[in-house]
Design a protein around this motif. Structure first.
Motif, mmCIF file in Angstrom:
data_model
loop_
_atom_site.group_PDB
_atom_site.id
_atom_site.type_symbol
_atom_site.label_atom_id
_atom_site.label_comp_id
_atom_site.label_asym_id
_atom_site.label_seq_id
_atom_site.Cartn_x
_atom_site.Cartn_y
_atom_site.Cartn_z
ATOM 1 N N VAL A 1 -9.918 -83.837 45.079
ATOM 2 C CA VAL A 1 -8.474 -83.611 44.324
ATOM 3 C C VAL A 1 -8.079 -84.293 43.403
ATOM 4 C CG1 VAL A 1 -6.342 -82.767 44.912
ATOM 5 C CG2 VAL A 1 -8.038 -82.246 46.417
ATOM 6 N N GLU B 1 5.883 -78.968 38.077
ATOM 7 C CA GLU B 1 5.968 -78.158 39.085
ATOM 8 C C GLU B 1 5.218 -78.583 40.333
ATOM 9 O OE1 GLU B 1 4.355 -74.406 38.386
ATOM 10 O OE2 GLU B 1 2.407 -75.276 37.386
ATOM 11 N N SER B 2 5.638 -78.301 41.540
ATOM 12 C CA SER B 2 5.130 -78.377 42.559
ATOM 13 C C SER B 2 3.571 -78.550 42.645
ATOM 14 C CB SER B 2 5.457 -77.516 43.880
ATOM 15 O OG SER B 2 5.190 -77.931 45.076
ATOM 16 N N SER B 3 3.115 -79.833 43.308
ATOM 17 C CA SER B 3 1.813 -80.114 43.719
ATOM 18 C C SER B 3 1.187 -80.535 42.353
ATOM 19 C CB SER B 3 1.049 -79.064 44.402
ATOM 20 O OG SER B 3 0.876 -77.947 43.738
ATOM 21 N N GLN C 1 9.429 -89.828 48.765
ATOM 22 C CA GLN C 1 9.747 -88.269 48.789
ATOM 23 C C GLN C 1 9.919 -87.955 50.477
ATOM 24 O OE1 GLN C 1 7.052 -85.368 47.255
ATOM 25 N NE2 GLN C 1 8.751 -83.892 47.057
ATOM 26 N N GLY C 2 11.285 -87.465 50.679
ATOM 27 C CA GLY C 2 11.287 -86.886 52.029
ATOM 28 C C GLY C 2 11.345 -88.197 53.224
ATOM 29 N N THR D 1 17.296 -84.584 46.677
ATOM 30 C CA THR D 1 17.147 -83.306 47.047
ATOM 31 C C THR D 1 17.926 -82.713 48.303
ATOM 32 O OG1 THR D 1 15.400 -83.940 48.562
ATOM 33 C CG2 THR D 1 14.678 -83.000 46.469
ATOM 34 N N HIS E 1 11.657 -82.582 40.077
ATOM 35 C CA HIS E 1 11.189 -81.194 39.729
ATOM 36 C C HIS E 1 12.630 -80.724 39.042
ATOM 37 C CE1 HIS E 1 12.978 -79.974 43.380
ATOM 38 N NE2 HIS E 1 13.529 -79.265 42.880
ATOM 39 N N SER F 1 13.242 -71.839 31.350
ATOM 40 C CA SER F 1 13.176 -70.968 32.493
ATOM 41 C C SER F 1 14.489 -71.508 33.448
ATOM 42 C CB SER F 1 12.137 -70.899 33.453
ATOM 43 O OG SER F 1 11.912 -72.243 33.852
ATOM 44 N N LEU F 2 15.160 -72.572 32.937
ATOM 45 C CA LEU F 2 16.473 -73.351 33.776
ATOM 46 C C LEU F 2 17.350 -72.343 34.147
ATOM 47 C CD1 LEU F 2 16.929 -76.530 31.752
ATOM 48 C CD2 LEU F 2 16.031 -76.346 34.023
ATOM 49 N N GLY G 1 9.736 -65.822 35.224
ATOM 50 C CA GLY G 1 8.663 -66.909 35.815
ATOM 51 C C GLY G 1 7.395 -66.789 34.790
ATOM 52 N N LEU G 2 6.629 -68.217 34.979
ATOM 53 C CA LEU G 2 5.375 -67.982 34.392
ATOM 54 C C LEU G 2 4.309 -67.155 34.985
ATOM 55 C CD1 LEU G 2 4.284 -69.539 31.991
ATOM 56 C CD2 LEU G 2 3.687 -71.493 33.449
#
Ligand SMILES: Nc1ncnc2c1ncn2[C@@H]1O[C@H](COP(=O)(O)OP(=O)(O)OP(=O)(O)O)[C@@H](O)[C@H]1O
Ligand SMILES: Nc1ncnc2c1ncn2[C@@H]1O[C@H](COP(=O)(O)OP(=O)(O)OP(=O)(O)O)[C@@H](O)[C@H]1O
Ligand code: SF4
Ligand SMILES: [Mg+2]
Ligand SMILES: [Mg+2]
Lengths: 288, 351
Positions: free
Chosen positions: B46, B67-69, B126-127, B210, B240, B284-285, B296-297
């Motif tokens: 990955v 964006e996420s990931s 994170q988290g 968050t 994000h 897109s805010l 969305g995209l």
């Protein structure tokens, strides 16, 4: 007439906090009441200060912690009377949680797909391994993931947003009547956020699911909610039609909340250092 | 690809005089870090951090968005030297230069790396609340982490801590609580307090707000920016949430699928994004009052185990051309302090 789907009547939760000598008792949730009707499927949103009792209220509705005072009824049944394992399972099938912060909610030593399989085994008619996997995959696809991406992975092997979406997917598997979503989109970008709240809308409109949506995001709250309550220090300070409340808040806290939404405009960034946000004593005095 | 050096060669080449810049505190050059797993004999890779260069100056807040990931957490884990298998650094370097003391993270011993993390760096994960001991009151975490560093008497130290907690809208009695007795947002603020009370020279923060409502979030961001400015430290801030970046970051790097695709001063990036992905992000805010969804995209972010050839954004890009699926655009100078990796932007076309 059928009883309401959910009836929260004067629910309070008292906690004690502090050292042995200076224990302070306080109401994490103070006298909260609201009703979700059986045949009016809606998205009921809770917003409020950090520490205002949103998660505690959610945990009471999920029957994880008992209310100190007041009653909570689901389809006419007082949650305090649910004791037998079969009754508990029947309740859990119908009322599904999405817990706040997936990094804390998932056991770090357990592969995340296991959660999906267990939910499918406990709460659906899936029996064979293939059926169970199919349920898991179907749920994951609804949040833009797939079983192939998630299979065999431990929580720390997924990104924050991926893990949060697994939590959302898990809640869909049992076809619940009520989903309690505690900050379900806090870790995802605007585009995935939109697809998840649109999924909530679709669940409400086509599958007749009601959703309690706990969030800090006023933009999606405005976009998907039917009704809203605003909490501060355990109390509901304002409630009503979501668009009306968010467009014209009347309680000072609701107004402060609306005015504090960060502008996505870098030219207004110096507001962040404006006196009301750096002199915290005054700020805190005003808030408490 | 050009390294993220502070003096842009292009700028000099164009004859634009830029003020001499201070030495960066952090210099990331051509960094690649992959998750490499062997799964039933199949090697899976990955490519979450792929050939990334950036630098962070003293007294600067560098924001990282995407964006996420897309690899944000992986990148800053690698920068903080906090990696473990299957994540491996396969190329490039990470160098810190703290007033007089420099360290090349992946050429140093684990001891040196740990010493650096303790003395100069603070990393808010994170988290994760793993810095909080679940069976001990919050007070002990502060004493264990910060007492030695602050070097005052215990009552003075606790006063300092209480004052610091107040800036985060937390009451002194959270010190007497066990972590599980706090709300999600309260725990998140306690971890921020722990990471900042010693006023480190370099703070790395991954989605630290968050769980906070907008009022408290604003207070927390003001505190972070306040101490950063007071002591001139540097901050690498991942979220994000572009509204947070708009208000906090001095410079912004936009990540897509393991690459940084655009970088520049925050205000300029918002005013004139060059990369089609950045254009989409800013366009897109969502705002309160939107009754209709923003568009969305199309499509999904690529699988980092098997990314598309050429520009990784091409399957979703409204401006994609023939070359985009064959060749990978590299980060090029795109005006003072700005870089972008896009064939269309190179030609002056924007979405
Ligand atoms: N087990 C517990 N024991 C004592 N106090 C608790 C316990 N659980 C929660 N509290 C307290 O109850 C209050 C409400 O917490 P809760 O988690 O419900 O807040 P929240 O609204 O969900 O906040 P956030 O937005 O930060 O998640 C907080 O002051 C918290 O410290
Ligand atoms: N241990 C691991 N093994 C294999 N793949 C991993 C591992 N950890 C993360 N990944 C993958 O690497 C990619 C990048 O993840 P990363 O956590 O860096 O994303 P992110 O940009 O921080 O996302 P988010 O905003 O959702 O937190 C993801 O596809 C993720 O699934
Ligand atoms: S290089 Fe091509 S595909 Fe990639 S962003 Fe630019 S125009 Fe789009
Ligand atoms: Mg909560
Ligand atoms: Mg992340």
């Amino acid at each position: 007439m059928s009883p309401p789907l959910l009836e929260v009547s004067n629910a309070s939760k008292i906690y004690a906090m502090g050292g042995l000598l200076s224990r302070r008792r306080f109401a994490a949730v103070a006298d909260v009441s609201f009703t979700l009707e059986e045949d009016r499927h809606e998205i009921f949103t809770i917003i409020g200060e950090s520490g205002s009792g949103k998660t505690t209220l959610a945990r009471m509705i999920l029957n994880i912690v008992p209310a100190t005072e007041g009653t909570i009824r689901f389809r006419g049944v007082d949650l305090a009377t649910i004791r037998k394992r079969a009754d508990r399972l029947a309740f859990m099938r119908q009322v599904q949680p999405i817990f706040q912060n997936p990094f804390e909610a998932f056991n770090p030593l357990k592969r995340v797909d296991r959660y999906l399989y267990m939910t499918a085994l406990h709460f659906t008619d899936a029996r064979t391994a293939d059926e169970v996997r199919a349920k898991a995959d179907r749920a994951l696809r609804q949040v833009g993931l797939s079983l192939a991406e998630v299979k065999g992975r431990f929580p720390h092997e997924l990104s924050g947003g991926q893990l949060q979406r697994v939590a959302v997917a898990r809640s869909l598997i049992s076809s619940p009547a009520l989903i309690i979503a505690d900050e379900p989109v806090s870790m995802v970008d605007a585009s995935i956020r939109m697809s998840i709240v649109n999924l909530f809308k679709a669940l409400r409109d086509t599958l007749k699911v009601s959703i309690i949506y706990i969030t800090h995001d006023l933009a999606t709250a405005y976009y998907i909610s039917d009704r809203i309550i605003i909490m501060k220090k355990g109390e509901v300070v304002e409630s009503g039609n979501a668009r009306e409340v968010l467009a014209h808040p009347t309680h000072p806290y609701s107004i402060l909340l609306k005015n504090s939404v960060l502008s996505p405009d870098p030219s207004r960034r110096d507001e962040l250092l404006a006196p009301q946000f750096s002199s915290t004593e005054k700020d805190i005095a005003a808030l408490r | 690809m050009t390294a993220g050096a502070p003096t842009t060669v292009g700028a000099a080449g164009q004859g634009v005089a830029e003020a001499p810049q201070p030495q960066p505190v952090l210099r990331v050059s051509d960094l690649s870090a992959f998750y490499q797993t062997h799964y039933f004999g199949i090697v899976r890779e990955v490519r979450a951090v792929d050939d990334i260069s950036l630098h962070v100056l003293p007294n600067e807040i560098y924001g990282l968005a995407g964006e996420s990931s897309c690899g944000k957490t992986t990148l800053i884990k690698t920068i903080a030297g906090a990696i473990q298998p299957p994540l491996n650094v396969v190329g490039g370097s990470v160098k810190f230069d703290f007033r007089g003391q420099s360290i090349n993270v992946y050429e140093s011993t684990p001891e040196e790396r740990n010493a650096m993390r303790w003395q100069h760096l603070s990393y808010i994960m994170q988290g994760s609340m793993s810095v909080l001991n679940p069976v001990r009151r919050v007070r002990h975490s502060f004493v264990d982490f910060a007492f030695r560093h602050i070097g005052r008497s215990m009552p003075d130290f606790l006063d300092t801590v209480v004052g610091h907690l107040e800036r985060l809208h937390l009451r002194a009695d959270v010190l007497d609580a066990y972590p599980h007795e706090l709300s999600g947002g309260m725990r998140q603020r306690v971890t921020i307090a722990l990471a900042t009370v010693c006023r480190p020279e370099f703070i790395i923060a991954d989605e630290p707000t968050t769980a906070l409502d907008v009022v408290v979030q604003k207070g927390v961001l003001a505190m972070i920016r306040g101490i950063q400015r007071e002591i001139g430290s540097s901050l690498l801030f991942v979220t994000h949430d572009l509204s947070v970046h708009a208000n906090l970051a001095d410079r912004l790097g936009i990540m897509y699928a393991g690459h940084i695709v655009e970088e520049g001063p925050t205000a300029e990036l918002f005013a004139s994004p060059r990369h089609p992905y950045t254009v989409h992000l800013i366009g897109s805010l969502p705002r309160v009052g939107d009754a209709a969804p923003k568009k969305g995209l199309e499509g999904v972010p690529p699988n980092l185990a098997d990314p598309p050839p050429g520009c990784r954004f091409h399957p979703r890009c409204p401006l994609a051309m023939g070359i985009c699926s064959r060749e990978t655009p590299v980060m090029e100078w795109a005006g003072p302090g700005r870089r972008v990796a896009c064939f269309a932007a190179e030609k002056g076309i924007t979405a």
